[in-house]
Design an enzyme around this catalytic site. Structure first.
Site, short mmCIF file in Angstrom:
data_model
loop_
_atom_site.label_atom_id
_atom_site.label_comp_id
_atom_site.label_asym_id
_atom_site.label_seq_id
_atom_site.Cartn_x
_atom_site.Cartn_y
_atom_site.Cartn_z
N ALA A 171 47.83 -24.39 -1.91
CA ALA A 171 47.49 -25.74 -1.44
C ALA A 171 46.27 -26.35 -2.13
CB ALA A 171 47.30 -25.74 0.07
N ALA A 172 45.14 -25.66 -2.04
CA ALA A 172 43.89 -26.25 -2.53
C ALA A 172 43.94 -26.45 -4.04
CB ALA A 172 42.71 -25.37 -2.14
N CYS A 206 51.55 -21.50 6.71
CA CYS A 206 51.66 -21.73 8.16
C CYS A 206 53.10 -21.69 8.63
CB CYS A 206 51.10 -23.10 8.53
SG CYS A 206 49.84 -23.69 7.44
N TYR A 244 49.94 -46.81 26.89
CA TYR A 244 50.59 -46.46 28.15
C TYR A 244 51.94 -47.14 28.28
CZ TYR A 244 52.23 -47.09 32.85
OH TYR A 244 53.06 -47.16 33.93
N ASN A 275 44.29 -28.66 1.78
CA ASN A 275 44.89 -29.82 1.11
C ASN A 275 43.89 -30.96 0.94
OD1 ASN A 275 47.99 -29.92 0.54
ND2 ASN A 275 47.74 -28.60 2.31
N GLU A 283 48.06 -18.03 -10.94
CA GLU A 283 48.43 -17.66 -9.56
C GLU A 283 48.89 -16.20 -9.58
OE1 GLU A 283 48.48 -18.57 -6.34
OE2 GLU A 283 49.61 -16.70 -5.99
N ARG A 297 37.23 -39.14 32.89
CA ARG A 297 36.63 -39.55 34.17
C ARG A 297 35.98 -38.37 34.87
NH1 ARG A 297 41.21 -42.79 37.40
NH2 ARG A 297 39.94 -41.98 39.10
N ARG A 346 45.40 -38.99 -12.07
CA ARG A 346 44.38 -39.85 -12.64
C ARG A 346 44.27 -39.73 -14.15
NH1 ARG A 346 40.41 -41.56 -8.70
NH2 ARG A 346 41.66 -41.60 -6.82
#
Lengths: 459, 459
Positions: free
Chosen positions: B13-14, B47, B433, B312, B37, B449, B25
């Protein structure tokens, strides 16, 4: 012998939330409470009416959060079928009419809670005395619709006028009851006040797929009746047969009574209050719910947004304050959600039209993504649209259309709007991720990324 | 002839998010990218492994977001089964070992992306050479488990060691595969690092109901083997038969390689970076993902939180910056979510233990409510717990346990934590709601609350 007497006008969400909060703080020995309600119910969920009509909710009782008896047990003197017809601010007195027994009663107050709600907008043509024409504002309205539908099963054709969320929900409810349903909407797409046209188009497609006829840019000029019963809805392009007509043309705040008493009514037609829900310029007169106007936190303008969630919050705030506590209702940001058939639709902040009207320059970004990781069973597609101010990138609004698990994502966006986050800061938000709940980039984050690009591109 | 060369260490991922962002870019004519890798896969969802093992996800391919071939088509020279064994910072060069063909390659870099991930924590007793003992960190680990389970259907007894979310998810996956599953957890309840004991107890009850044996306060002292295969998990109170052992004892950042090269490693064991994901004190060396430490926005302390969502985001930020753009990763607030059988568990901010360790004085409030209006079909119960700082009332943390539609509410709470909201301000939040989505007071508001009351009471 009581210290203080509170009179409540209106026994639904706002009024009875206030009464209950006040009661929690001041027992019956300290505070006397009299509540006038012109209908037959208290503290009910008007939002639940379409689901009761449609059959998803079995019993009317389920919609009643707190019955008159329960309120009475808490020492609140609830007087049903009593309509307050005048407020004498100077003499601290209200005049109520007994709608059943006849006659009038006067009641003194030290504190007054004004919570009269709203009434359906009824154009000139809808004011003919025709049976079979209904609003959907009160539980009494809902009961009347149920009785009408149960009364003669031969009635098979329904026309719903107005494609706002109440109209759309009622169209679905009547479809579920087996009726042939046509939805008339004067704009180019349903939910025109709720969502932008691009999102509204997705809503229209979804409800058409379910079998509801949707007529947009529709103009209604009259109702035809036979023997006092509605039979047709008349439009310039022809008449539509109608055994039942439901009006979903929005509501307007019931502020006439307040205005007649000299209480301030704002440009939205709602009663003006401060942030503690005290009626502006008064002493111990409070107002809350559909009948008041609120402060929009993004535009700074007054708005009237009749929603049960605001009514409850405002009523609670009023009740705390009138009992000597301190609480505030700072304002609203226009969050709303609805479910139409399988479609979930949600919004917060401003639509494009609202942002333009408020003078914002903005960019928009729409993304499609999924509710769960793409590979996880049950993932469904959703669209998220963000509106961000030019230059600053401040999130101004968000809209979501999708299926299960889509719409409640609006809450994270609402909290972001509330806190004036920029879409760029939002790209870093630590939102929850696991395959059953989101793709590794939650749709909210993907939308924030795209909106950030749009802000940069418009610099 | 390229302008600049980027070497990526770690193809998940990273690393590959960084590579892809940089590529977006700077085209292949401007930027050469080589990615090493050590495994056989790129850009996959670790995951998702428990769901693949458990059968909810059918194919391994579904977990691969982007294959090596797809990366190569984007002009990224992916070299699988190559492990980088040394970084020469001064000479701007890495040394990689070919794990299949043998031999070593040297590769010069202008920019270096360090994304080596993390490895399962393996205590002394787990380091015996025993077949049938697995970590769940890489897709290669997942493949090995699948092969083991498919290999001999006679293997029926599984012991999962460690009741964190990976352990709990794997226990469920193995149960779904028909195994007899025992989960061993050294604390008094599962998910002890994720949620408070009161919430963890609810998790334990739920997974026991599903048929997983949960042994808490368990201590493992060894593994017994026969013919090189694990047969038993040894504890001071007796041995548990085990045809397969899964280690869910957490992971530690793979930062040795960085440390050996003189790159800074922080107190969490993760590589230290600035907010642009540049390795602290370096020039054009970047790091992201499970191998780095992040800034906790509430405590200000460094943390290592190995999650795909951070990997990510951080990888994207590194990629934008190394390609000359500007993006930041400000930090984390500890949001996490998991689904265990039908139970949804989520958290954000700090647990009680974490808040105490950080020196906060706080109050807590727990409420029970429902996912939808109580009368709406499919409403299910959930518990929300809030932790708020004493005096200020700042929301420090939130935990949710419930069924469908419960856990994703953590996102609204995460945005509230992110923005340092007080629980009192939260009571006014304009959350969505409608009866299919929430009670008229969303559980989040009810919790706010109650927490506000607790803050006032502790003033």
């Amino acid at each position: 012998m009581k210290d203080v007497k509170l009179v409540v006008i209106g026994g639904d969400a706002a009024g009875m939330s206030a009464a209950s909060q006040a009661r929690k703080r001041l027992g019956p020995d300290r505070l006397e409470i009299v509540a006038f309600e012109r209908g037959r119910f208290t503290s009910y969920s008007a939002c639940g009416i379409p689901y009761w009509i449609g059959g998803a909710v079995g019993e009317l009782d389920a919609l009643v959060a707190r019955s008159p008896e329960a309120h009475r047990e808490a020492g609140i003197d609830v007087r049903l079928r009593h309509e307050v017809v005048a407020i004498d601010v100077e003499n601290r007195e209200v005049l109520a009419r007994d709608l059943v027994g006849g006659g009038e009663v006067r009641e003194k107050f030290d504190q007054l809670m004004y919570a009269t709600g709203a009434s359906p907008v009824t154009p000139e043509w809808a004011r003919v005395p025709a049976a079979g024409v209904f609003g959907v504002q009160t539980l009494d309205d809902g009961t009347a619709i149920q009785e009408w539908l149960d009364g003669e099963p031969a009635r098979r054709t329904a026309v719903v006028i107005g494609g706002g969320y109440i109209g759309v929900e009622m169209a679905e409810a009547l479809l579920k009851r087996g009726l042939d349903v046509t939805l008339l909407e004067k704009s180019a797409q349903p939910m025109a006040k709720t969502v932008d046209p691009d999102v509204g188009t997705l809503v229209a497609e979804a409800i058409r797929r379910e079998g509801i006829k949707v007529v947009t840019e529709a103009q209604v000029t009259g109702l035809a009746t036979t023997d006092g019963r509605v039979t047709e809805v008349v439009t310039p392009t022809g008449s539509l047969p109608a055994d039942i007509v439901v009006l979903g043309l929005g509501v307007r705040p019931n502020s006439e009574l307040a205005a007649a008493a000299g209480l301030p009514v704002g440009p939205t037609g709602g009663v003006r209050t401060d942030r503690r829900m005290r009626v502006a310029g008064t002493d111990n007169i409070w107002a809350a719910g559909d009948c008041v106007e609120s402060h929009h936190l993004l535009t700074g303008a007054p708005v009237n947004i009749p929603l049960g969630t605001h009514a409850n919050k405002q009523g609670r705030v009023a009740g705390i304050n009138l009992a000597g506590g301190y609480a505030t209702f700072p304002g609203v940001i226009g969050t709303a959600v609805t479910k139409v058939c399988e479609l979930e639709v949600a919004r917060t902040g401003l639509t494009e039209k609202e942002a333009t009207r408020a003078g914002f320059a903005f960019v928009t970004a729409s993304v499609e993504s999924t509710s769960r990781a793409g590979y996880y069973p049950g993932a469904s597609r959703m669209t998220i649209k963000l509106i961000a101010e030019r230059r600053t990138g401040t999130l101004l609004g968000a809209q979501i259309v999708g299926k299960a698990e889509a719409a409640k994502r609006i809450d994270a966006l609402a909290v972001a709007v509330w806190n004036r986050m920029t879409v760029e800061e939002m790209t870093a938000l630590d939102l929850s991720y696991a395959p059953p709940f989101a793709p590794v980039w939650d749709p909210v984050l993907i939308a924030a990324r795209k909106a950030t690009d749009a802000v940069h591109a418009a610099m």
